[in-house]
Write an enzyme that holds these catalytic residues in place. Sequence first.
Site, PDB file in Angstrom:
ATOM      1  CE1 TYR A 172      44.704  12.614  -7.987  1.00  0.00           C
ATOM      2  CE2 TYR A 172      42.706  11.807  -6.896  1.00  0.00           C
ATOM      3  CZ  TYR A 172      44.063  11.687  -7.176  1.00  0.00           C
ATOM      4  OH  TYR A 172      44.763  10.638  -6.642  1.00  0.00           O
ATOM      5  CE1 TYR A 182      39.980  13.832  -4.444  1.00  0.00           C
ATOM      6  CE2 TYR A 182      38.295  13.564  -6.121  1.00  0.00           C
ATOM      7  CZ  TYR A 182      39.173  14.365  -5.428  1.00  0.00           C
ATOM      8  OH  TYR A 182      39.248  15.701  -5.723  1.00  0.00           O
TER       9      TYR A 182
END
Length: 286
Positions: A172, A182
């Site tokens: 990612y 995140y």
Amino acid sequence: TGKRAFIAGVADDNGYGWAIAKSLAAAGAEILVGTWVPALNIFESSLRRGKFDESRKLPDGSLMQITKVYPLDAVYDNPEDVPEDVKTNKRYLGSSNWTVEEVAQSVKQDFGSIDILVHSLANGPEVTKPLLDTSRSGYLAAISASSYSFISLLKHFAPIINPGGASISLTYIASERIIPGYGGGMSSAKAALESDTRVLAFEAGRKHKVRVNTISAGPLRSRAAKAIGFIDMMIDYSSANAPLQKELSAEEVGNAAAFLASPLASAITGTVFYVDNGLNAMGVGV
Ligand code: NAD
């Protein structure tokens, strides 16, 4: 066609692992999956009861066949690594041979070899915490489950991957750009996974003639992504700002994985391959 794939990290029909399995099956590959031990019962019973039949449909109308489901916990390399509380946990007691080394041995016993290894798993217990608030154990757990798990899988499977075979993981963009939310060291884990992709491409390429690539995928409403809590915002952000203004489907990532695993990609190794509607190329949101 005629290839055999082992896909680690399939526990329902919503994630990238499932979509990759489908694209590989549609291209004629035999499918084996590794399912996280605590999720095994519900996945197998849902499969049996036909709950996934609609999403098992391949383009030719047939249903994807999963030849075998292996219990797997990619945080443990061999039985000596497993702590007592996990060994005696009732969700683990019903299964056996689920450490990485044992799963590779079982696949070898059952099938002899594979051609394609897919790592579609991640876990960060503190993913909702900012990095500044992440504990040492949370950070190390994220790296263990999300990065070292790939090294371990490749190490134990490489001897049974046929020369010319391929391995693929999922990463990612938070590894290289700031994606607030995140957290828990997951951004660090993805950075490690991408760096390891290069080093392992060298080592596995020289030693086993196996290619190693990672797909940097755009946002998908998977079970894991929903647990992070900001997935709808990331999907909206991508639709608003990416060069291609459409929602990314899991199938698009599956198809890219099928390409990377195929002889069409025989000179591609050590790469971070973006499948994200082009969002990674933007410098500003517009
Ligand atoms: P998912 O929930 O379908 O897949 C994650 C899987 O990991 C689950 O099946 C879970 O059971 C398994 N798992 C967790 N810990 C494990 C362990 N110790 N051993 C074995 N299996 C374990 O969700 P997903 O989003 O499709 O995730 C697949 C991959 O795609 C992950 O690497 C994720 O980081 C990556 N990815 C996801 C997105 C997204 O937006 N969903 C974007 C980019 C990358």
